[in-house]
Structure formats: structure tokens, C-alpha cells
Design a protein around this motif. Structure first.
Motif, mmCIF file in Angstrom:
data_model
loop_
_atom_site.group_PDB
_atom_site.id
_atom_site.type_symbol
_atom_site.label_atom_id
_atom_site.label_comp_id
_atom_site.label_asym_id
_atom_site.label_seq_id
_atom_site.Cartn_x
_atom_site.Cartn_y
_atom_site.Cartn_z
ATOM 1 N N LEU A 186 0.831 -1.209 0.000
ATOM 2 C CA LEU A 186 0.000 0.000 0.000
ATOM 3 C C LEU A 186 0.861 1.253 0.000
ATOM 4 N N THR A 187 1.984 1.200 0.725
ATOM 5 C CA THR A 187 2.918 2.330 0.717
ATOM 6 C C THR A 187 3.498 2.528 -0.670
ATOM 7 N N TYR A 188 3.900 1.437 -1.305
ATOM 8 C CA TYR A 188 4.435 1.498 -2.670
ATOM 9 C C TYR A 188 3.387 2.038 -3.635
ATOM 10 N N PHE A 189 2.148 1.554 -3.511
ATOM 11 C CA PHE A 189 1.063 2.002 -4.381
ATOM 12 C C PHE A 189 0.816 3.501 -4.216
ATOM 13 N N TYR A 190 0.854 3.972 -2.977
ATOM 14 C CA TYR A 190 0.637 5.380 -2.691
ATOM 15 C C TYR A 190 1.712 6.239 -3.356
ATOM 16 N N LEU A 191 2.963 5.775 -3.306
ATOM 17 C CA LEU A 191 4.073 6.542 -3.875
ATOM 18 C C LEU A 191 4.049 6.546 -5.399
ATOM 19 N N ASN A 192 3.316 5.590 -5.994
ATOM 20 C CA ASN A 192 3.116 5.537 -7.438
ATOM 21 C C ASN A 192 4.439 5.577 -8.203
ATOM 22 N N CYS A 193 5.362 4.703 -7.799
ATOM 23 C CA CYS A 193 6.665 4.628 -8.458
ATOM 24 C C CYS A 193 6.635 3.577 -9.564
ATOM 25 N N CYS A 194 7.648 3.628 -10.398
ATOM 26 C CA CYS A 194 7.705 2.704 -11.523
ATOM 27 C C CYS A 194 8.032 1.276 -11.092
ATOM 28 N N LYS A 195 8.942 1.129 -10.151
ATOM 29 C CA LYS A 195 9.425 -0.207 -9.804
ATOM 30 C C LYS A 195 9.817 -0.275 -8.330
ATOM 31 N N PHE A 196 9.551 -1.437 -7.737
ATOM 32 C CA PHE A 196 9.913 -1.713 -6.356
ATOM 33 C C PHE A 196 10.895 -2.883 -6.373
ATOM 34 N N ILE A 197 12.121 -2.669 -5.887
ATOM 35 C CA ILE A 197 13.110 -3.735 -5.799
ATOM 36 C C ILE A 197 13.173 -4.198 -4.350
ATOM 37 N N LEU A 198 12.836 -5.460 -4.135
ATOM 38 C CA LEU A 198 12.760 -6.029 -2.790
ATOM 39 C C LEU A 198 13.798 -7.129 -2.632
ATOM 40 N N ALA A 199 14.689 -6.969 -1.656
ATOM 41 C CA ALA A 199 15.605 -8.046 -1.277
ATOM 42 C C ALA A 199 14.917 -8.829 -0.175
ATOM 43 N N TYR A 200 14.424 -10.012 -0.529
ATOM 44 C CA TYR A 200 13.612 -10.794 0.396
ATOM 45 C C TYR A 200 14.425 -11.960 0.956
#
Length: 240
Positions: A181-195
Motif C-alpha cells: 500500500l505504501t508502494y502504491f501510494y508513492l506511485n513509483c515505476c518499480k519496487f526492488i525487494l531483497a527478500y
């Protein structure tokens, strides 16, 4: 004959309460990390207590995996504006600043923000001013509308990338939803997650919650690796 004194009631019921400061360890060590040709020094703990959510005081395996990946793919950072979620001591954000245009490091814990800012100041004095310009820290609790609104107003141009390395909260059932939801709110192109895999239920939720929010999750081939005794991987998450 002297009358025996009865014990005072408050003596029997006396309770010693420990405040938050009892659990805080701020004996940070200047530590050197190497990622490819990139060498970083920053203050951190070698271990930390989970009391009062102070896990951000040390460098976690996911940050090592993320930095190893980014140090081999610096071209993706060139000219970018980046926001990092759960920055902790700042090891990923400070590495990125050597290549990107601007990066905002965030964390929700006030004690962690102190060491984060200390490390930003360390690199501001040890590196050239142009290298550390555009490097800042803000408080951000995932899913907090007030924090997100303030950041969106201050950084009205938005961000090209969202980074998250080994980020989680104690309530694992709500973690992926709050992050996405935080990522969606920021409306960025890409989210890189080190999981980093720690529980099977989380392995499933990380993928399922992204799909539920209409996002696409792709594992970056060749990024699976083991740090300590934990296996981690890089995911690229995008909005349609």
C-alpha cells in the motif's frame, strides 16, 4: 514497651518499572563493508534487541544481498530518484547515492533515525559534497497517510525506484499489505525487494499480497544466495 511498627503498605507493593532507555544499546562500531569495488564504512551494532523494534540498528542479510546486486547493476541507478523503506543504518541508501540523482532514506523508529542521520553526516564529511547531495532521511511508518502525504508534498516529482531490503514487522500477516500500500501510494515505476526467507507463510504472503494489489512480481534470475544461514532473493515488483 515500644509498640511494633507495622510495615507500610506502599513498601510491600513497591514496583520497579523499566523505561525504554533500559533496552537501548547505542554502542555503535564503525564497520567496513565491501560490495564489489565499493567500500563503505558506517556505524552499526553487531547485534540488536527486538525490544522497542530496534532491529534497524544492525545490518541484516537482506541488505547484503541487495547491495551485492546493486553494486553489479549500477546502471539502473544512474540519474534516478529513489526512496528506501526501512533504511536502518543506511547501508543501501548510502551506496546508491554514489550513482543515483537523489535518494530519501526512511525509517519509522526514532532511535534508528538517530544512527541513520549519524551515518549520513559521516559520509557528508568523508566524501565529496556532490556525492552526498540529495541524500536525506525522513520518518515513515508504512501505510501512515500523514507521513506519506508529507513526503509526497516535499518530493512532488516522485521517485523512480522504491527499495526495500529485509524489511518486515513483528505482525507478519499485515506486513506485505502495508508495504505494498505504501508502494502504491508513492506511485513509483518499480519496487526492488531483497527478500530473505524465514517462514513459509511469509514466502507465500509476499507473492500473494502483491498479486492481490494488482502488482506483478518477478524473481531476478541469478540473485538467489545465502547469507549466514538464510537464503534470499531479489524481486522486481511493478504496477501495471
Amino acid at each position: 514497651m515500644k509498640k511494633r511498627e507495622e510495615p507500610k503498605e506502599e513498601d510491600e507493593d513497591e514496583i520497579v518499572c523499566l523505561d525504554e532507555s533500559f533496552f537501548i544499546n547505542d554502542d555503535y562500531e564503525l564497520t567496513t563493508f565491501t560490495f564489489g569495488s565499493q567500500v563503505l564504512q558506517l556505524f552499526c551494532l553487531q547485534s540488536a534487541s527486538t525490544d522497542f523494534d530496534l532491529t534497524g540498528q544492525l545490518v541484516w542479510p537482506g541488505a547484503i544481498i541487495m547491495n551485492n546486486y546493486l553494486s553489479k547493476n549500477t546502471d539502473m541507478l544512474q540519474g534516478c530518484s529513489i526512496i528506501e523503506l526501512g533504511s536502518g543504518v543506511g547501508i543501501t541508501g548510502i551506496l546508491c547515492r554514489r550513482f543515483c540523482r537523489q535518494i530519501l532514506l526512511t525509517d519509522h523508529n526514532d532511535e534508528v533515525l538517530k544512527i541513520l542521520n549519524k551515518n549520513i553526516e559521516l559520509h557528508a564529511t568523508s566524501e565529496s559534497p556532490t556525492t552526498c547531495s540529495g541524500l536525506a532521511a525522513e520518518k515513515l511508518e508504512w501505510g501512515n497517510d500523514d507521513h506519506l502525504s508529507q513526503i509526497s508534498e516535499q518530493y512532488s516529482g516522485g521517485f523512480d525506484l522504491v527499495l526495500g531490503a529485509d524489511i518486515y514487522i513483528l505482525d507478519i500477516l499485515s506486513f506485505p499489505s502495508n508495504i505494498y500500500l505504501t508502494y502504491f501510494y508513492l506511485n513509483c515505476c518499480k519496487f526492488i525487494l531483497a527478500y530473505v526467507s524465514r517462514t513459509k507463510i511469509m514466502d507465500v504472503l509476499v507473492i500473494d499480497e502483491a498479486v492481490k494489489h494488482g502488482m506483478q512480481v518477478n524473481e531476478v534470475q541469478g540473485t538467489r544466495s545465502v547469507v549466514g544461514n538464510h537464503e534470499g532473493v531479489i524481486y522486481e515488483i511493478t504496477l501495471p
